[in-house]
Design a protein around this motif. Structure first.
Motif, short mmCIF file in Angstrom:
data_model
loop_
_atom_site.label_atom_id
_atom_site.label_comp_id
_atom_site.label_asym_id
_atom_site.label_seq_id
_atom_site.Cartn_x
_atom_site.Cartn_y
_atom_site.Cartn_z
N VAL A 130 0.84 -1.20 0.00
CA VAL A 130 0.00 0.00 0.00
C VAL A 130 0.87 1.25 0.00
O VAL A 130 0.62 2.19 -0.77
CB VAL A 130 -0.96 0.00 1.22
N ASP A 131 1.91 1.28 0.83
CA ASP A 131 2.81 2.44 0.89
C ASP A 131 3.44 2.71 -0.47
O ASP A 131 3.45 3.85 -0.96
CB ASP A 131 3.93 2.22 1.91
N VAL A 132 3.95 1.66 -1.11
CA VAL A 132 4.62 1.83 -2.40
C VAL A 132 3.63 2.30 -3.46
O VAL A 132 3.93 3.23 -4.22
CB VAL A 132 5.30 0.50 -2.83
N VAL A 133 2.46 1.71 -3.50
CA VAL A 133 1.47 2.08 -4.52
C VAL A 133 1.03 3.53 -4.33
O VAL A 133 0.98 4.31 -5.29
CB VAL A 133 0.26 1.12 -4.49
N VAL A 134 0.73 3.92 -3.10
CA VAL A 134 0.25 5.29 -2.85
C VAL A 134 1.34 6.30 -3.17
O VAL A 134 1.09 7.31 -3.83
CB VAL A 134 -0.23 5.44 -1.39
N VAL A 135 2.56 6.05 -2.72
CA VAL A 135 3.65 7.02 -2.95
C VAL A 135 4.00 7.11 -4.43
O VAL A 135 4.21 8.20 -4.96
CB VAL A 135 4.88 6.67 -2.09
N THR A 136 4.05 5.98 -5.14
CA THR A 136 4.41 6.04 -6.56
C THR A 136 3.32 6.67 -7.41
O THR A 136 3.62 7.24 -8.45
CB THR A 136 4.74 4.64 -7.12
#
Length: 158
Positions: A130-136
Motif C-alpha cells: 500500500v505504501d509503495v502504490v500510494v507514494v508512486t
C-alpha cells in the motif's frame, strides 16, 4: 524557497490515503483470516486472526502517524534530529509492542499463534505494498532552492 512538508497538503493526503487503504487492507485480512482460521482450527483461529490483524493495523497506523508528527515537529526538515528521533521512536515502540504481545500470548491456549503470525505477516507485507502504490501514484510537487550549473539562477551574481 521551498514549502515545508507540514505546509504541503500533498503530504497529509498521502499519509491519509495510506491510513485509509491500510484500514481497508486490515478489514480484508480480518475477514479472510477469520474465515480460514475458523474453518481450519476453530475459535482459536478466529481470535488469532483478529489479534494479528489488529497488530498489523496498529503498526501501519503508527508508521504514518509518526511520520506526520515528525514532519510537523521538524518543520518539514527531513534531515533533522527531531524527525529521525520521532520516526525511530515509533519503530522502537512497534518493536516493544510486538515483543510484549508475543511474550504474553506464547503459551495462551485461547489463540492460535500460527494464524496470528500469518495475519501479522500478511498485514505488514500488504501495508508495504500500500505504501509503495500510494507514494508512486502520488503527484508530489517539488520545488528546489538549489541552483545547478548551467541554470539561469546559478549564473546570476547576488
Amino acid at each position: 524557497m521551498s514549502t515545508p512538508a507540514t505546509m504541503n497538503p500533498a503530504n497529509n493526503r498521502i499519509y491519509t490515503r495510506i491510513l485509509r487503504l491500510g484500514s481497508l487492507l486490515a478489514l480484508g485480512i480480518a475477514v479472510v483470516g477469520c474465515i480460514v482460521g475458523g474453518l481450519t482450527v476453530g475459535t482459536t483461529g478466529v481470535v488469532g486472526a483478529l489479534i494479528g490483524t489488529a497488530l498489523a493495523l496498529v503498526f501501519t497506523g503508527l508508521t504514518a502517524v509518526s511520520i506526520l508528527l515528525a514532519l510537523r515537529v521538524s518543520g518539514g526538515t527531513l534531515i533533522s534530529g527531531a524527525f529521525f528521533g520521532i520516526v525511530l521512536g515509533g519503530w522502537l515502540l512497534k518493536f516493544i509492542i510486538f515483543l510484549v504481545i508475543v511474550i504474553l500470548l506464547k503459551d495462551a491456549t485461547w489463540v492460535n499463534t500460527l494464524v496470528m503470525f500469518v495475519s501479522i505477516v500478511v498485514g505488514v507485507v500488504g501495508s508495504l505494498v500500500v505504501d509503495v502504490v500510494v507514494v508512486t501514484r502520488s503527484r508530489m510537487p517539488y520545488v528546489s532552492d538549489i541552483a545547478l550549473p548551467g541554470d539561469e539562477r546559478g549564473s546570476q551574481t547576488h
